[in-house]
Design a protein around this motif. Sequence first.
Motif, PDB file in Angstrom:
ATOM      1  N   LYS A   1      51.076  43.527  14.534  1.00 30.53           N
ATOM      2  CA  LYS A   1      49.676  43.297  14.155  1.00 30.53           C
ATOM      3  C   LYS A   1      49.569  42.756  12.735  1.00 30.53           C
ATOM      4  O   LYS A   1      48.809  41.818  12.465  1.00 30.53           O
ATOM      5  N   GLU A   2      50.338  43.307  11.808  1.00 31.05           N
ATOM      6  CA  GLU A   2      50.265  42.871  10.419  1.00 31.05           C
ATOM      7  C   GLU A   2      50.846  41.476  10.226  1.00 31.05           C
ATOM      8  O   GLU A   2      50.363  40.704   9.386  1.00 31.05           O
ATOM      9  N   ILE A   3      51.864  41.130  10.980  1.00 30.23           N
ATOM     10  CA  ILE A   3      52.430  39.783  10.897  1.00 30.23           C
ATOM     11  C   ILE A   3      51.389  38.753  11.330  1.00 30.23           C
ATOM     12  O   ILE A   3      51.205  37.716  10.669  1.00 30.23           O
ATOM     13  N   ILE A   4      50.701  39.033  12.427  1.00 28.70           N
ATOM     14  CA  ILE A   4      49.688  38.091  12.896  1.00 28.70           C
ATOM     15  C   ILE A   4      48.529  38.022  11.907  1.00 28.70           C
ATOM     16  O   ILE A   4      47.992  36.934  11.631  1.00 28.70           O
ATOM     17  N   ASP A   5      48.142  39.156  11.328  1.00 34.85           N
ATOM     18  CA  ASP A   5      47.098  39.152  10.298  1.00 34.85           C
ATOM     19  C   ASP A   5      47.504  38.254   9.125  1.00 34.85           C
ATOM     20  O   ASP A   5      46.697  37.465   8.622  1.00 34.85           O
ATOM     21  N   ALA A   6      48.735  38.377   8.689  1.00 35.83           N
ATOM     22  CA  ALA A   6      49.215  37.575   7.563  1.00 35.83           C
ATOM     23  C   ALA A   6      49.236  36.094   7.906  1.00 35.83           C
ATOM     24  O   ALA A   6      48.909  35.233   7.083  1.00 35.83           O
TER      25      ALA A   6
END
Length: 256
Positions: free
Chosen positions: A158-163
Amino acid sequence: MTNNHQFTQVIFEMLNKYFDKNAEDIFQNSPLLQYLNIKTKSANKGSKSRPSLGNHYALYVLVEDYINKGFYNQKNYEDYEGARFSDLLRRQRELPFGEKLQNHALNHRLNMEFTKYFPTLGQKPILRDLETSRYWINENLLIIKVAKVNYNIAIVIKEIIDAYVNARQQSFRDFMSYCDELLEIENKDNNEAVNFIKSLLRPNVDARVFEITSYGILKTFYGEQKIFWGYSLEELTEDNLILYKTGRTNANDGGN
Protein backbone atom coordinates in the motif's frame (compact mmCIF):
# COMPACT_ATOMS: atom_id res chain seq x y z
CA MET A 1 14.23 -10.62 -11.17
CA THR A 2 15.45 -7.22 -10.03
CA ASN A 3 15.22 -4.60 -12.79
CA ASN A 4 16.61 -1.60 -10.99
CA HIS A 5 15.40 1.88 -11.88
CA GLN A 6 15.13 5.13 -9.97
CA PHE A 7 11.99 4.20 -8.02
CA THR A 8 13.51 0.86 -6.94
CA GLN A 9 15.40 2.81 -4.29
CA VAL A 10 12.09 4.03 -2.84
CA ILE A 11 10.78 0.47 -2.71
CA PHE A 12 13.83 -0.72 -0.80
CA GLU A 13 13.70 2.22 1.58
CA MET A 14 10.22 1.05 2.61
CA LEU A 15 11.26 -2.59 2.80
CA ASN A 16 14.22 -1.65 4.98
CA LYS A 17 11.95 0.39 7.24
CA TYR A 18 9.70 -2.60 7.94
CA PHE A 19 11.99 -5.59 7.48
CA ASP A 20 15.53 -4.28 7.99
CA LYS A 21 18.12 -6.95 7.12
CA ASN A 22 15.49 -9.22 5.56
CA ALA A 23 14.44 -6.62 2.97
CA GLU A 24 16.44 -8.05 0.07
CA ASP A 25 15.34 -11.64 0.73
CA ILE A 26 11.69 -10.60 1.01
CA PHE A 27 11.91 -8.77 -2.29
CA GLN A 28 13.57 -11.70 -4.04
CA ASN A 29 10.89 -14.06 -2.73
CA SER A 30 7.94 -11.83 -3.53
CA PRO A 31 6.53 -11.84 -7.09
CA LEU A 32 4.12 -9.10 -6.05
CA LEU A 33 6.94 -6.75 -5.01
CA GLN A 34 8.83 -7.57 -8.18
CA TYR A 35 5.72 -6.84 -10.21
CA LEU A 36 5.33 -3.46 -8.51
CA ASN A 37 8.97 -2.73 -9.21
CA ILE A 38 8.25 -3.27 -12.91
CA LYS A 39 5.07 -1.18 -12.74
CA THR A 40 6.71 1.84 -11.10
CA LYS A 41 9.42 2.48 -13.70
CA SER A 42 7.54 5.49 -15.05
CA ALA A 43 7.65 7.36 -11.72
CA ASN A 44 10.87 9.08 -12.80
CA LYS A 45 11.07 8.03 -16.41
CA GLY A 46 11.35 10.10 -19.56
CA SER A 47 8.91 12.07 -21.66
CA LYS A 48 7.60 9.03 -23.51
CA SER A 49 6.48 7.22 -20.37
CA ARG A 50 2.71 6.65 -20.21
CA PRO A 51 1.83 5.36 -16.78
CA SER A 52 -1.53 3.73 -16.14
CA LEU A 53 -2.88 3.43 -12.62
CA GLY A 54 -5.60 0.86 -13.28
CA ASN A 55 -3.61 -2.19 -12.18
CA HIS A 56 -1.96 -0.29 -9.34
CA TYR A 57 -5.33 0.73 -7.95
CA ALA A 58 -6.93 -2.70 -8.38
CA LEU A 59 -4.17 -4.07 -6.18
CA TYR A 60 -4.33 -1.08 -3.84
CA VAL A 61 -8.05 -1.22 -3.04
CA LEU A 62 -7.96 -4.95 -2.32
CA VAL A 63 -4.91 -4.64 -0.06
CA GLU A 64 -6.54 -1.65 1.63
CA ASP A 65 -9.73 -3.68 2.18
CA TYR A 66 -7.62 -6.53 3.59
CA ILE A 67 -5.96 -4.16 6.08
CA ASN A 68 -9.05 -2.15 7.00
CA LYS A 69 -11.11 -5.28 7.70
CA GLY A 70 -8.52 -6.40 10.25
CA PHE A 71 -6.93 -9.34 8.43
CA TYR A 72 -3.35 -8.02 8.50
CA ASN A 73 -1.27 -10.55 10.48
CA GLN A 74 -4.41 -12.50 11.35
CA LYS A 75 -5.31 -16.05 10.27
CA ASN A 76 -8.98 -15.92 9.34
CA TYR A 77 -8.97 -14.27 5.91
CA GLU A 78 -10.23 -17.47 4.28
CA ASP A 79 -13.51 -16.93 6.19
CA TYR A 80 -14.03 -13.44 4.75
CA GLU A 81 -17.09 -13.09 2.52
CA GLY A 82 -15.08 -10.88 0.16
CA ALA A 83 -15.21 -7.24 -0.87
CA ARG A 84 -18.07 -6.09 -3.07
CA PHE A 85 -17.14 -5.07 -6.58
CA SER A 86 -19.16 -1.83 -6.36
CA ASP A 87 -17.26 -0.78 -3.22
CA LEU A 88 -13.89 -1.51 -4.82
CA LEU A 89 -14.70 0.40 -7.99
CA ARG A 90 -16.03 3.36 -6.02
CA ARG A 91 -12.86 3.43 -3.92
CA GLN A 92 -10.68 3.32 -7.05
CA ARG A 93 -12.45 6.35 -8.42
CA GLU A 94 -11.88 8.27 -5.19
CA LEU A 95 -8.12 7.96 -5.59
CA PRO A 96 -5.95 10.52 -7.45
CA PHE A 97 -6.36 10.25 -11.25
CA GLY A 98 -8.81 7.38 -10.72
CA GLU A 99 -12.13 9.06 -11.48
CA LYS A 100 -12.46 7.50 -14.96
CA LEU A 101 -11.21 4.00 -14.16
CA GLN A 102 -13.34 1.12 -15.42
CA ASN A 103 -13.70 -2.48 -14.23
CA HIS A 104 -11.02 -4.00 -16.48
CA ALA A 105 -8.14 -4.13 -13.99
CA LEU A 106 -10.26 -5.68 -11.23
CA ASN A 107 -11.85 -8.25 -13.52
CA HIS A 108 -8.93 -9.50 -15.59
CA ARG A 109 -6.23 -7.02 -16.62
CA LEU A 110 -4.15 -7.15 -13.44
CA ASN A 111 -4.26 -10.95 -13.32
CA MET A 112 -3.39 -11.24 -17.02
CA GLU A 113 -0.42 -8.90 -16.81
CA PHE A 114 0.87 -10.47 -13.61
CA THR A 115 0.70 -13.91 -15.25
CA LYS A 116 2.63 -12.57 -18.22
CA TYR A 117 5.56 -11.73 -15.93
CA PHE A 118 5.24 -14.88 -13.78
CA PRO A 119 3.81 -17.54 -16.13
CA THR A 120 4.94 -20.56 -14.07
CA LEU A 121 3.92 -19.27 -10.65
CA GLY A 122 0.36 -20.57 -10.73
CA GLN A 123 -0.89 -17.67 -8.55
CA LYS A 124 -2.90 -14.57 -9.41
CA PRO A 125 -3.24 -11.42 -7.28
CA ILE A 126 -7.03 -11.19 -7.48
CA LEU A 127 -9.44 -13.95 -6.50
CA ARG A 128 -13.12 -13.46 -7.30
CA ASP A 129 -16.49 -15.16 -7.25
CA LEU A 130 -18.37 -14.34 -10.45
CA GLU A 131 -21.78 -15.27 -9.02
CA THR A 132 -21.58 -13.05 -5.96
CA SER A 133 -19.24 -10.35 -7.38
CA ARG A 134 -17.02 -10.71 -4.33
CA TYR A 135 -13.27 -10.14 -4.49
CA TRP A 136 -10.21 -11.06 -2.41
CA ILE A 137 -6.51 -10.32 -2.58
CA ASN A 138 -4.51 -13.52 -2.88
CA GLU A 139 -3.08 -13.78 0.62
CA ASN A 140 -0.50 -16.31 -0.55
CA LEU A 141 1.22 -13.44 -2.35
CA LEU A 142 1.20 -11.27 0.76
CA ILE A 143 2.82 -13.78 3.12
CA ILE A 144 6.53 -14.16 2.38
CA LYS A 145 8.56 -16.77 4.24
CA VAL A 146 12.21 -15.95 4.94
CA ALA A 147 14.35 -18.04 7.27
CA LYS A 148 11.25 -19.92 8.47
CA VAL A 149 9.50 -16.67 9.46
CA ASN A 150 6.37 -15.37 7.72
CA TYR A 151 6.32 -11.67 6.82
CA ASN A 152 3.17 -9.88 5.68
CA ILE A 153 3.88 -7.24 3.02
CA ALA A 154 0.35 -5.79 2.76
CA ILE A 155 1.20 -2.45 4.40
CA VAL A 156 4.38 -2.11 2.34
CA ILE A 157 2.45 -2.76 -0.88
CA LYS A 158 0.00 0.00 0.00
CA GLU A 159 2.77 2.46 0.88
CA ILE A 160 4.72 1.73 -2.30
CA ILE A 161 1.68 2.51 -4.42
CA ASP A 162 1.02 5.66 -2.37
CA ALA A 163 4.59 6.81 -3.00
CA TYR A 164 4.29 6.06 -6.71
CA VAL A 165 1.07 8.06 -6.99
CA ASN A 166 2.72 10.95 -5.13
CA ALA A 167 5.51 10.89 -7.70
CA ARG A 168 2.96 11.00 -10.52
CA GLN A 169 1.17 13.90 -8.82
CA GLN A 170 4.44 15.80 -8.64
CA SER A 171 4.92 15.10 -12.34
CA PHE A 172 1.47 16.58 -12.97
CA ARG A 173 2.31 19.67 -10.92
CA ASP A 174 5.47 20.08 -12.98
CA PHE A 175 3.35 19.76 -16.12
CA MET A 176 1.05 22.57 -15.00
CA SER A 177 4.06 24.71 -14.20
CA TYR A 178 5.43 24.14 -17.72
CA CYS A 179 2.03 25.09 -19.16
CA ASP A 180 2.02 28.33 -17.18
CA GLU A 181 5.46 29.16 -18.53
CA LEU A 182 4.35 28.37 -22.08
CA LEU A 183 1.55 30.92 -21.71
CA GLU A 184 4.17 33.55 -20.86
CA ILE A 185 6.53 32.69 -23.72
CA GLU A 186 5.51 35.78 -25.74
CA ASN A 187 6.97 37.90 -22.96
CA LYS A 188 10.41 36.30 -23.29
CA ASP A 189 13.16 37.54 -25.62
CA ASN A 190 14.05 35.29 -28.57
CA ASN A 191 17.06 33.54 -27.00
CA GLU A 192 15.25 32.92 -23.74
CA ALA A 193 12.21 31.57 -25.57
CA VAL A 194 14.33 29.24 -27.74
CA ASN A 195 16.21 27.90 -24.70
CA PHE A 196 12.96 27.32 -22.85
CA ILE A 197 11.43 25.42 -25.77
CA LYS A 198 14.56 23.28 -26.08
CA SER A 199 14.29 22.44 -22.38
CA LEU A 200 10.78 21.09 -22.98
CA LEU A 201 12.11 18.52 -25.45
CA ARG A 202 14.47 16.82 -23.01
CA PRO A 203 13.99 13.06 -22.42
CA ASN A 204 12.86 13.55 -18.80
CA VAL A 205 10.06 16.04 -19.52
CA ASP A 206 6.45 14.92 -19.06
CA ALA A 207 5.05 13.23 -22.18
CA ARG A 208 2.17 15.71 -22.42
CA VAL A 209 4.56 18.67 -22.43
CA PHE A 210 6.67 16.95 -25.08
CA GLU A 211 3.62 16.39 -27.27
CA ILE A 212 2.21 19.90 -26.87
CA THR A 213 5.59 21.52 -27.57
CA SER A 214 6.32 19.28 -30.55
CA TYR A 215 2.90 20.01 -32.02
CA GLY A 216 3.39 23.77 -31.53
CA ILE A 217 6.76 23.70 -33.31
CA LEU A 218 5.45 21.63 -36.24
CA LYS A 219 2.28 23.70 -36.57
CA THR A 220 4.30 26.90 -36.72
CA PHE A 221 6.75 25.41 -39.24
CA TYR A 222 4.08 24.10 -41.60
CA GLY A 223 1.86 27.15 -41.11
CA GLU A 224 4.40 29.29 -42.97
CA GLN A 225 4.37 27.00 -46.01
CA LYS A 226 1.91 27.15 -48.89
CA ILE A 227 0.77 24.78 -51.61
CA PHE A 228 -0.93 25.36 -54.92
CA TRP A 229 -3.48 22.86 -56.08
CA GLY A 230 -6.11 22.49 -58.76
CA TYR A 231 -7.15 20.66 -61.87
CA SER A 232 -5.31 22.85 -64.35
CA LEU A 233 -2.48 25.40 -64.40
CA GLU A 234 -5.01 28.13 -65.20
CA GLU A 235 -7.11 27.44 -62.11
CA LEU A 236 -4.90 26.92 -59.05
CA THR A 237 -5.85 27.52 -55.43
CA GLU A 238 -3.29 28.80 -52.92
CA ASP A 239 -3.55 27.37 -49.38
CA ASN A 240 -1.48 27.42 -46.21
CA LEU A 241 -0.55 24.01 -44.87
CA ILE A 242 -2.50 23.06 -41.75
CA LEU A 243 -1.30 20.50 -39.20
CA TYR A 244 -4.02 18.51 -37.45
CA LYS A 245 -3.72 16.43 -34.32
CA THR A 246 -6.36 13.85 -33.56
CA GLY A 247 -6.83 12.06 -30.26
CA ARG A 248 -6.25 13.47 -26.82
CA THR A 249 -2.93 14.37 -25.28
CA ASN A 250 -1.37 11.34 -23.54
CA ALA A 251 -3.99 8.90 -24.87
CA ASN A 252 -2.86 5.29 -24.58
CA ASP A 253 -2.75 4.90 -28.36
CA GLY A 254 -0.40 7.88 -28.69
CA GLY A 255 -2.72 9.95 -30.89
CA ASN A 256 -2.05 10.43 -34.57
